[in-house]
Design a protein around this motif. Structure first.
Motif, PDB file in Angstrom:
ATOM      1  N   VAL A 486     -72.439 -43.190   0.425  1.00 17.94           N
ATOM      2  CA  VAL A 486     -73.154 -43.625   1.775  1.00 17.94           C
ATOM      3  C   VAL A 486     -72.108 -44.116   2.717  1.00 17.94           C
ATOM      4  CG1 VAL A 486     -75.066 -45.306   2.815  1.00 17.94           C
ATOM      5  CG2 VAL A 486     -75.132 -44.627   0.424  1.00 17.94           C
ATOM      6  N   LYS A 487     -71.822 -43.192   3.644  1.00 16.96           N
ATOM      7  CA  LYS A 487     -70.831 -43.767   4.704  1.00 16.96           C
ATOM      8  C   LYS A 487     -69.459 -43.946   4.060  1.00 16.96           C
ATOM      9  CE  LYS A 487     -73.817 -45.859   8.062  1.00 16.96           C
ATOM     10  NZ  LYS A 487     -73.942 -46.984   9.055  1.00 16.96           N
ATOM     11  N   GLY A 488     -69.184 -43.300   3.077  1.00 19.97           N
ATOM     12  CA  GLY A 488     -67.935 -43.371   2.081  1.00 19.97           C
ATOM     13  C   GLY A 488     -68.086 -44.400   1.062  1.00 19.97           C
ATOM     14  N   PHE A 489     -69.005 -45.114   1.197  1.00 13.85           N
ATOM     15  CA  PHE A 489     -69.327 -46.096   0.123  1.00 13.85           C
ATOM     16  C   PHE A 489     -69.926 -45.431  -1.204  1.00 13.85           C
ATOM     17  CE2 PHE A 489     -69.682 -49.223   3.456  1.00 13.85           C
ATOM     18  CZ  PHE A 489     -68.341 -49.990   3.544  1.00 13.85           C
ATOM     19  N   GLN A 490     -69.405 -46.054  -2.336  1.00 18.25           N
ATOM     20  CA  GLN A 490     -70.001 -45.261  -3.591  1.00 18.25           C
ATOM     21  C   GLN A 490     -70.993 -46.277  -4.028  1.00 18.25           C
ATOM     22  OE1 GLN A 490     -66.708 -45.672  -6.391  1.00 18.25           O
ATOM     23  NE2 GLN A 490     -65.836 -43.761  -5.760  1.00 18.25           N
ATOM     24  N   VAL A 491     -72.126 -45.419  -4.436  1.00 15.51           N
ATOM     25  CA  VAL A 491     -73.487 -46.284  -5.014  1.00 15.51           C
ATOM     26  C   VAL A 491     -73.804 -45.478  -6.352  1.00 15.51           C
ATOM     27  CG1 VAL A 491     -75.920 -46.435  -4.483  1.00 15.51           C
ATOM     28  CG2 VAL A 491     -74.428 -46.616  -2.723  1.00 15.51           C
ATOM     29  N   ALA A 492     -73.632 -46.297  -7.570  1.00 19.82           N
ATOM     30  CA  ALA A 492     -74.197 -45.652  -8.772  1.00 19.82           C
ATOM     31  C   ALA A 492     -75.535 -45.673  -8.971  1.00 19.82           C
ATOM     32  CB  ALA A 492     -73.415 -46.671  -9.671  1.00 19.82           C
ATOM     33  N   PRO A 493     -75.903 -44.518  -9.058  1.00 17.92           N
ATOM     34  CA  PRO A 493     -77.443 -44.460  -9.423  1.00 17.92           C
ATOM     35  C   PRO A 493     -78.056 -45.400 -10.702  1.00 17.92           C
ATOM     36  CG  PRO A 493     -76.731 -42.371  -9.061  1.00 17.92           C
ATOM     37  CD  PRO A 493     -75.529 -43.387  -9.097  1.00 17.92           C
ATOM     38  N   ALA A 494     -77.187 -45.403 -11.684  1.00 19.31           N
ATOM     39  CA  ALA A 494     -77.588 -46.304 -12.721  1.00 19.31           C
ATOM     40  C   ALA A 494     -77.697 -47.899 -12.269  1.00 19.31           C
ATOM     41  CB  ALA A 494     -76.558 -46.191 -13.730  1.00 19.31           C
ATOM     42  N   GLU A 495     -77.048 -48.130 -11.557  1.00 16.02           N
ATOM     43  CA  GLU A 495     -77.079 -49.873 -11.126  1.00 16.02           C
ATOM     44  C   GLU A 495     -78.297 -49.974 -10.278  1.00 16.02           C
ATOM     45  OE1 GLU A 495     -74.195 -50.675  -8.143  1.00 16.02           O
ATOM     46  OE2 GLU A 495     -74.654 -52.756  -8.214  1.00 16.02           O
ATOM     47  N   LEU A 496     -78.818 -48.995  -9.309  1.00 12.56           N
ATOM     48  CA  LEU A 496     -80.163 -49.033  -8.709  1.00 12.56           C
ATOM     49  C   LEU A 496     -81.154 -48.955  -9.829  1.00 12.56           C
ATOM     50  CD1 LEU A 496     -79.469 -47.325  -5.397  1.00 12.56           C
ATOM     51  CD2 LEU A 496     -79.596 -49.755  -5.773  1.00 12.56           C
ATOM     52  N   GLU A 497     -81.083 -48.065 -10.683  1.00 12.68           N
ATOM     53  CA  GLU A 497     -82.117 -47.653 -11.672  1.00 12.68           C
ATOM     54  C   GLU A 497     -82.435 -49.108 -12.518  1.00 12.68           C
ATOM     55  OE1 GLU A 497     -81.010 -43.079 -11.938  1.00 12.68           O
ATOM     56  OE2 GLU A 497     -80.609 -44.311 -13.422  1.00 12.68           O
ATOM     57  N   ALA A 498     -81.424 -49.619 -13.234  1.00 13.07           N
ATOM     58  CA  ALA A 498     -81.566 -50.724 -13.721  1.00 13.07           C
ATOM     59  C   ALA A 498     -82.337 -52.084 -12.860  1.00 13.07           C
ATOM     60  CB  ALA A 498     -80.122 -51.424 -14.062  1.00 13.07           C
ATOM     61  N   LEU A 499     -81.636 -52.230 -11.681  1.00 14.99           N
ATOM     62  CA  LEU A 499     -82.408 -53.187 -10.757  1.00 14.99           C
ATOM     63  C   LEU A 499     -84.067 -52.647 -10.751  1.00 14.99           C
ATOM     64  CD1 LEU A 499     -82.625 -55.294  -9.044  1.00 14.99           C
ATOM     65  CD2 LEU A 499     -81.663 -54.101  -7.377  1.00 14.99           C
ATOM     66  N   ILE A 500     -84.455 -51.588 -10.361  1.00 14.25           N
ATOM     67  CA  ILE A 500     -85.776 -51.152  -9.989  1.00 14.25           C
ATOM     68  C   ILE A 500     -86.695 -51.282 -11.483  1.00 14.25           C
ATOM     69  CG2 ILE A 500     -87.313 -49.195  -9.517  1.00 14.25           C
ATOM     70  CD1 ILE A 500     -84.685 -48.223  -7.897  1.00 14.25           C
TER      71      ILE A 500
END
Length: 582
Positions: A486-500
């Motif tokens: 996102v705009k060059g920033f890294q977003v790990a799907p695993a991190e968001l999945e764990a939060l959701i």
């Protein structure tokens, strides 16, 4: 003899000693290393750099940066694009030395970890180089992180002190209390908020350091970890990337030998490159490719703590900018914004884009808007990773806009079929990009499994799918890794999945990146509910909002599904999730 006179004599002696040590540092014989690669093994199809053999000096990062300082010591090193406060190269060099002395006087020791949590400020390079001079390891932290996100990195890295700014000091202070109570909190006055209580003003370190003696010389280990940025690598949650002095000095020299007398034009006391620094200096791109690389040649860095159209355009309007270091979303901004005028770019000769792919059509639209001759202003694209310090490939000609070019000096590349594990030998056939060179990381901090998966026999497995054409120029087509950019920033799907999954009505969640005109990609979630119909999509989005940084929010939306596609081992098949959208 009076005590006042004694103090003056001691102060003069310390100053003289400092000057002598600086001279010795500049003129000491430095071991130069000629880098050689082992012979190719059977079946390896290796593409070498066309830019020749690499030699680089065996010296710490800060000494490499200051090596030619005397040629431009009176010129501006860093200047705030908002407030106008600035430091010459002579001041930056002295202040970083004072910071080093104060940090050691405070009880920090060489090898200790200090977290720099700063937006782009003129003090950021001074803090960075001061830590390195003290032998302190830097872990760079995203300044827009939440308290929990900062705490995780402080704990993981084992940080013992923090340098931050007044704007975000309260957030950082909460993270320090939560993760490392009693740690030293040093705060730069960025003229946004007042100084927080229980903090040590950054300015005090400079003032005190000036009165402290120069630390005694110590043995320097070139392969010691110098910087510890965090990256999600090819998969999974963020991991500490161990980069040594060798890694970063080698990469700086690799870039210099590839781009000499081209992009990296040295200052001579009269001419000076001027570069707006909008890419965050906590990120490896802004840290090495912009900050350190440009400072080695005496460039003027105009820092912006955050991107706003108004502040960025103001910098372009008021300064004869010579080069732009960008990511695709800012290229798109230049093309679409009515605020950006052609004459703002009169002195710009190069635009380099990185962190995410830029298409031919994006570049063509830029040229069409500004009616600039292609030989007057060249677009170039490069490729790198945090794990490679970062630059590995660069398109130098400025003619193949969507290409990442060829391996830079001192780097080798090959493509390996991810299924057969055999090397790709035919142009335009895709494979996973593997790279090798002295700039490749030592490994991941306290994570041997991830290190062994990513480093194999000296090769860095990038997780990116690419092909090379008939000229041996490389093109990225896709990626094996699951990161969302996102705009060059890294977003790990695993991190968001764990939060959701912590939502009381969520059974499972799968996150993917979907295309977005402004951000490149944005996260989208596929969610399996425990009780169907009891939760709305907006509730999931709001649940995530506030718990993560803004760029990690689910701006791609939420879709409820009955189940998630998985392989036999239970891993979510994100390609199939994306196929649902098609």
């Amino acid at each position: 003899m009076t005590s006042t006179l004694i103090r003056r004599i001691l102060k003069f002696g310390a100053k003289l000693q400092d000057q002598l040590l600086k001279q010795q540092s500049r003129h000491a014989s430095i071991n130069t290393i000629q880098h050689y690669f082992p012979a190719p093994k059977k079946g390896e199809h290796i593409i070498d750099s066309p830019f020749g053999q690499l030699s680089y000096p065996e010296m710490p990062i800060h000494e490499y940066v200051w090596e030619t300082l005397q040629s431009y010591s009176h010129m501006i090193a860093t200047e705030c694009g908002v407030t106008g406060r600035k430091y010459t190269y002579a001041q930056a060099r002295d202040y970083s030395s004072y910071i080093a002395r104060s940090l050691l006087d405070m009880g920090l020791k060489p090898g200790d970890v200090l977290a720099i949590i700063l937006p782009n400020l003129p003090e950021s390079p001074i803090a960075f180089l001061g830590c390195l001079e003290a032998g302190i390891v830097i872990t760079s932290v995203n300044p827009i992180y939440t308290v929990d996100e900062i705490s995780k990195q402080l704990i993981s890295s084992g940080a013992k002190a923090v340098i931050t700014s007044t704007e975000i000091a309260e957030t950082v202070k909460s993270a320090v209390k939560q993760s490392m109570p009693g740690a030293k909190l040093i705060v730069v006055d960025d003229q946004v908020n007042s100084m927080t209580s229980d903090a040590i003003p950054f300015e005090d370190l400079i003032k005190k350091g000036k009165t402290l003696p120069v630390p005694s010389s110590r043995d320097f280990a070139f392969d010691n970890v110098a910087v510890l940025p965090y990256s999600s690598g090819t998969t999974g949650l963020p991991k500490g990337v161990m980069l040594s002095h060798r890694n970063i000095v080698a990469n700086l020299k690799m870039m210099a030998d590839t781009l000499k007398d081209d992009i990296l034009v040295p200052s001579n006391g009269v001419f000076q490159q001027i570069i707006p620094v909008i890419l965050p200096m906590y990120h490896i791109y802004g840290m090495v490719t912009v900050m350190l690389s440009k400072m080695t040649t005496g460039g003027k860095l105009i820092t912006l703590p955050k991107f706003t159209p108004e502040s960025y355009v103001r910098v372009l309007e008021r300064n004869p900018v010579t080069e732009l270091m960008l990511v695709p979303p800012i290229v798109l901004f230049l093309t679409s914004s009515k605020l950006v005028k052609k004459h703002f770019l009169d002195h710009v000769t190069y635009i380099t884009s990185g962190a995410a792919p830029l298409s031919d059509t994006d570049v063509e639209r830029f040229y069409e808007k500004f009616s600039i001759a292609r030989d007057k202003l060249k677009f170039r694209q490069g490729y790198g990773m945090t794990e490679s310090s970062p630059v590995s490939l660069y398109e130098k000609t400025g003619t193949k806009y969507s290409s990442i070019g060829r391996p830079i000096c001192g780097c080798q590349a090959r493509l390996v079929d991810p299924i057969t594990k055999k090397d790709v030998t035919t142009p335009r056939q895709t494979g996973e990009l593997w790279i090798r060179g002295p700039h490749v990381m030592k490994g991941y901090l306290n994570n041997q499994k991830a290190t062994e998966e990513t480093l194999q026999d000296g090769w860095l497995l990038t997780g990116d799918i690419a092909y090379f054409d008939e000229d041996s120029d490389f093109f990225i087509t896709d990626r094996l890794k699951e990161l969302i950019k996102v705009k060059g920033f890294q977003v790990a799907p695993a991190e968001l999945e764990a939060l959701i999954r912590t939502h009381p009505n969520v059974e499972e969640a799968g996150v993917v990146g979907i295309p977005d005109d402004r951000s490149g990609e944005v996260p989208m979630a596929f969610v399996v509910l425990k009780e169907k119909g009891a939760t709305k999509t907006e509730e999931i989005q709001d649940f995530v909002k506030g718990k993560v940084s803004e760029f990690k929010e689910l701006r791609g939306g939420v879709r409820f599904v009955d189940s998630l596609p998985k392989n036999p081992s239970g891993k979510i098949l994100r390609k199939k999730l994306k196929a649902l959208l098609e």
